[in-house]
Design a protein around this motif. Structure first.
Motif, PDB file in Angstrom:
ATOM      1  N   GLY A   1       6.880  60.970  12.611  1.00 45.17           N
ATOM      2  CA  GLY A   1       8.081  60.666  11.837  1.00 45.17           C
ATOM      3  C   GLY A   1       7.879  59.863  10.568  1.00 45.17           C
ATOM      4  N   ILE A   2       6.637  59.453  10.267  1.00 44.07           N
ATOM      5  CA  ILE A   2       6.381  58.816   8.975  1.00 44.07           C
ATOM      6  C   ILE A   2       6.374  59.926   7.922  1.00 44.07           C
TER       7      ILE A   2
ATOM      8  N   TYR B   1      -1.392  54.774  13.532  1.00 40.55           N
ATOM      9  CA  TYR B   1      -0.836  54.235  12.281  1.00 40.55           C
ATOM     10  C   TYR B   1       0.689  54.211  12.356  1.00 40.55           C
ATOM     11  N   ALA B   2       1.251  55.309  12.864  1.00 36.19           N
ATOM     12  CA  ALA B   2       2.713  55.392  12.962  1.00 36.19           C
ATOM     13  C   ALA B   2       3.263  54.347  13.927  1.00 36.19           C
TER      14      ALA B   2
ATOM     15  N   PRO C   1      12.895  54.366   4.347  1.00 38.59           N
ATOM     16  CA  PRO C   1      11.855  53.389   4.743  1.00 38.59           C
ATOM     17  C   PRO C   1      10.642  54.021   5.406  1.00 38.59           C
ATOM     18  N   ASN C   2      10.730  55.298   5.774  1.00 41.66           N
ATOM     19  CA  ASN C   2       9.565  55.948   6.384  1.00 41.66           C
ATOM     20  C   ASN C   2       8.599  56.535   5.354  1.00 41.66           C
ATOM     21  N   VAL C   3       8.971  56.472   4.072  1.00 43.17           N
ATOM     22  CA  VAL C   3       8.066  56.988   3.035  1.00 43.17           C
ATOM     23  C   VAL C   3       6.974  55.954   2.762  1.00 43.17           C
ATOM     24  N   VAL C   4       5.732  56.428   2.794  1.00 41.16           N
ATOM     25  CA  VAL C   4       4.572  55.577   2.520  1.00 41.16           C
ATOM     26  C   VAL C   4       3.712  56.296   1.484  1.00 41.16           C
TER      27      VAL C   4
ATOM     28  N   TYR D   1       3.144  51.099  12.103  1.00 40.61           N
ATOM     29  CA  TYR D   1       4.131  51.070  11.016  1.00 40.61           C
ATOM     30  C   TYR D   1       5.526  50.816  11.564  1.00 40.61           C
ATOM     31  N   LYS D   2       5.805  51.440  12.710  1.00 42.85           N
ATOM     32  CA  LYS D   2       7.142  51.294  13.302  1.00 42.85           C
ATOM     33  C   LYS D   2       7.281  50.032  14.149  1.00 42.85           C
TER      34      LYS D   2
END
Lengths: 361, 325
Positions: free
Chosen positions: B74-75, A152-153, B22-25, A156-157
């Motif tokens: 890192g999310i 997922y990460a 921007p990494n906050v979900v 997302y990135k």
């Protein structure tokens, strides 16, 4: 009762020569030897760790990977910079396959401060985020949602990579695995679920624990799946390359079931005399040992010589001894170390923002 | 100062942190298209889009695990549990994986995840949906546990939680979502681990948190008016880390302590507090520490009786008078 085909029943004439698969055909002789060397290093490391266990240098459990080496080595040899690995408690092979140094690995088994987890994790909990290796997890199937989360990460990135989430055949009946399958397929997460099917979930054979084909369950989640022989490192690489590429290029998840076999009991606590015959184990050792088979292949290819094979083995044994000596000489953590590495904030006091007591007596 | 509801305060904290990092979900069941089962996340999908506001299937072990895995890379996921009661189906993910991964890796990994949602009784939904697991959660070193009682605290503490590098479990309350209060506009951050004196007093300290703060304040009014008793109400706000210095300070002032908690009594947050107070402030006490907890049974459905199972102003008043007797 075993559903596991015996070596005699299994097909031994591979229909396809996996050495010719592009991902293998382009390997240099040095790279082929490195695959061989890694498998030998894993085996000698584990044999040495078993001796240390028997000498009461190691506590707790010790789940040995001996017999399964081609799986971790084959899969991890395909890793690019944004590919990640997570596995369960039979994790020594994966740790060596991703490139971890065997000294801190052995020291972790000895419970020493120089261990890869400072003696806090033990055999089942190896980690090395710097090599994209996220453990080392103790609860059957519990790591599989985390593997989907790594994917997922990546997505997302916007990184082009894949996560490999390893589990044993016993994990496929855990709910967390199925929840992860569903989410990965629903959200197109770039993860390859790898079932290392060694035929036994602890002491219960596949026939006595799992209905139907294991990998095929992925079809119910609209995922592609494959099965391959895990005694041949070339075949593992050929199959995994296909699905890792699928994940990296399209974001699609998949499930790969790799047929393998462990020579040792589930853990050192398993007397291994209730659920399979000695004859079955011997048959695998004699006819399907992944290291022997690959050695024979490399000798036939002219990449390896008997002398070099001997030298690699000698070096691997010496490396394992060095790791054991290093561990022996290393200090244990102190009682003061018990309460470090619990909270990020406690370990980084200058950056702490919270107040109040974090620990209690 | 703007007066907003607790629900809006949580939403504002989410929106401001989504804006900032921007990494906050935000991820959970019905958080996006449905606008939130309790409308906490209303409007966030329209504002931040489906990449940031993510609907999940009813699959807590799966999606909480995905959040934990993503946080290791890192999310910064803020996961909504529709009810904290559903933590039981994700227990292994929350309390084996999130709580332990830093330790087991020798400090190589941290897990900046927030799991939030309501944890309370009082809504006649029976035992399966009325759990208050702050004691169970706080029993696991490696995690932080926050239980805000007011809109201002909800906003300020959630912003701190999202910025925190450790796993933070944030326990809200459906009975508080509609409560209004003054909340500073814009940047308003309350550090974790800092208690708050919600009412100053000299005769009795009530140590409490969450919705029980409101009941305690109501009881304190009656104590003042009808019994001439001056009550200090100390809101812990955070269970772990724990601002015990503020507890000691208040005990040294009043010498009498009542703990009020919406918790089953056995091995509760109050049990821990009572142990610590007697251990560290024995000589300050003029009488035994008292505690008012949820009546010890699974949550009863029957609406009028459930009120009597939980702390309420009448029960707090009675317990306070017993403490001072």
């Amino acid at each position: 009762m075993s559903k596991k085909p015996t070596a005699k029943e299994a097909t031994t004439t591979a229909a396809i020569d996996h050495a010719q698969a592009p991902v293998n055909a382009r390997l240099t002789p040095e790279e082929r030897i490195e695959l061989f060397r890694k498998m030998v290093r894993i085996r000698r490391f584990e044999e040495r760790s078993l001796r240390a266990y028997q000498a009461k240098k190691i506590g707790g459990f010790l789940h040995l990977y001996i017999g399964q080496e081609a799986v971790a080595v084959g899969c991890c040899s395909l890793m690019g910079p944004h590919d990640h690995v997570i596995t369960a408690y039979r994790d020594h092979g994966h740790a060596i396959a991703v490139g971890m140094d065997t000294k801190p690995l052995m020291a972790e088994l000895y419970g020493k401060a120089t261990g890869c987890s400072k003696g806090k994790g033990g055999s089942m909990h190896y980690f090395d985020p710097s090599r994209n290796f996220w453990g080392g997890h103790g609860i059957v199937g519990g790591q599989i949602p985390l593997g989907a989360g790594l994917a997922y990460a990546l997505k997302y990135k916007g990184l082009k990579g894949a996560a490999m989430a390893f589990m044993g055949d016993g994990a496929v009946n855990q709910g967390a695995v199925h929840e992860a399958y569903n989410l990965a397929s629903l959200w197109n997460l770039p993860v390859v679920f790898v079932i290392e099917n060694n035929g036994y979930s602890m002491g219960t054979s596949q026939a006595r624990s799992s209905a139907g084909e294991l990998a095929q369950r992925a079809a119910g989640y609209d995922m592609q799946w494959g099965q391959c022989n895990g005694h041949d490192v070339y075949e593992v690489r050929a199959m995994m390359d296909k699905f890792l590429t699928l994940a990296r290029e399209t974001g699609k998840p998949s499930t790969v079931e790799i047929d393998t076999y462990r020579y040792r009991g589930h853990s050192v606590a398993d007397p291994d005399n209730t659920y399979r015959s000695k004859q079955e184990i011997e048959e695998y050792r004699r006819t399907r040992d992944p290291i022997q088979l690959f050695q024979d292949k490399l000798l036939a290819e002219g990449v390896l010589t008997p002398a070099l094979a001997e030298q690699i083995d000698t070096e691997a044994r010496a490396e394992a001894d060095v790791a054991a000596d290093f561990s022996e000489a290393s200090p244990f953590p102190t009682p003061a170390d018990i309460q470090t590495d619990v909270y990020w904030e406690a370990d980084n006091p200058s950056e702490r923002r919270s107040q109040g007591r974090l620990f209690f007596t | 100062m703007p007066v907003i509801t607790y629900r809006e305060a949580v939403r504002h904290a989410l929106a401001e942190e989504l804006e900032r990092d921007p990494n906050v979900v935000v991820m959970g069941e019905e958080v996006a298209q449905f606008n939130g089962a309790y409308k906490v996340t209303e409007g966030l999908l329209a504002r931040f889009g489906p990449q940031r506001i993510v609907d999940t299937p009813i699959s807590e072990a799966g999606f909480i695990g995905v959040g934990i895995g993503a946080s290791m890379l890192g999310i910064r996921p803020v996961m909504e549990l529709m009810f904290w009661s559903f933590y039981s189906v994700a227990f292994d993910q929350i309390l084996n994986n999130a709580a332990n991964v830093r330790y087991m890796s020798g400090g190589q990994i941290h897990c900046p995840i927030v799991i939030r949602g309501p944890a309370n009784g009082g809504t006649n939904v029976g035992a399966t949906h009325s759990h208050t697991p702050e004691n169970v959660l706080a029993n696991h070193p490696g995690v932080k546990v926050v239980v805000p009682s007011t809109p201002a605290d909800a906003k300020g503490l959630l912003k701190s939680a999202i910025r925190d590098n450790d796993p933070v479990f944030f326990l809200e309350n459906t009975m508080l979502y509609g409560e209004k209060g003054e909340v500073p506009a814009g940047e308003h951050v309350v550090p974790l681990g800092l208690a708050d004196v919600k009412r100053a007093g000299t005769d009795l300290t009530i140590v409490t948190y969450g919705r029980s703060v409101l009941h305690s304040l109501a009881a304190a009014e009656v104590l003042e008016r009808e019994h001439k008793i001056s009550t200090e109400v100390l809101d812990l706000r955070t269970i772990r880390p724990l601002d015990f210095d503020s507890v000691l300070k208040s005990v040294a002032k009043t010498h009498r302590v009542l703990i009020v908690e919406e918790q089953k009594p056995f091995a509760s947050v109050g049990s821990q507090l009572a142990y610590m107070i007697q251990r560290e402030a024995f000589d300050e006490l003029d009488g035994p520490i008292h505690r008012l907890a949820t009546v010890d049974a699974p949550a009863i459905y029957s609406p009028p009786v459930e009120v009597e199972q939980l702390p309420n102003p009448r029960r707090v008043l009675q317990a306070a008078l017993e403490t001072l007797a």
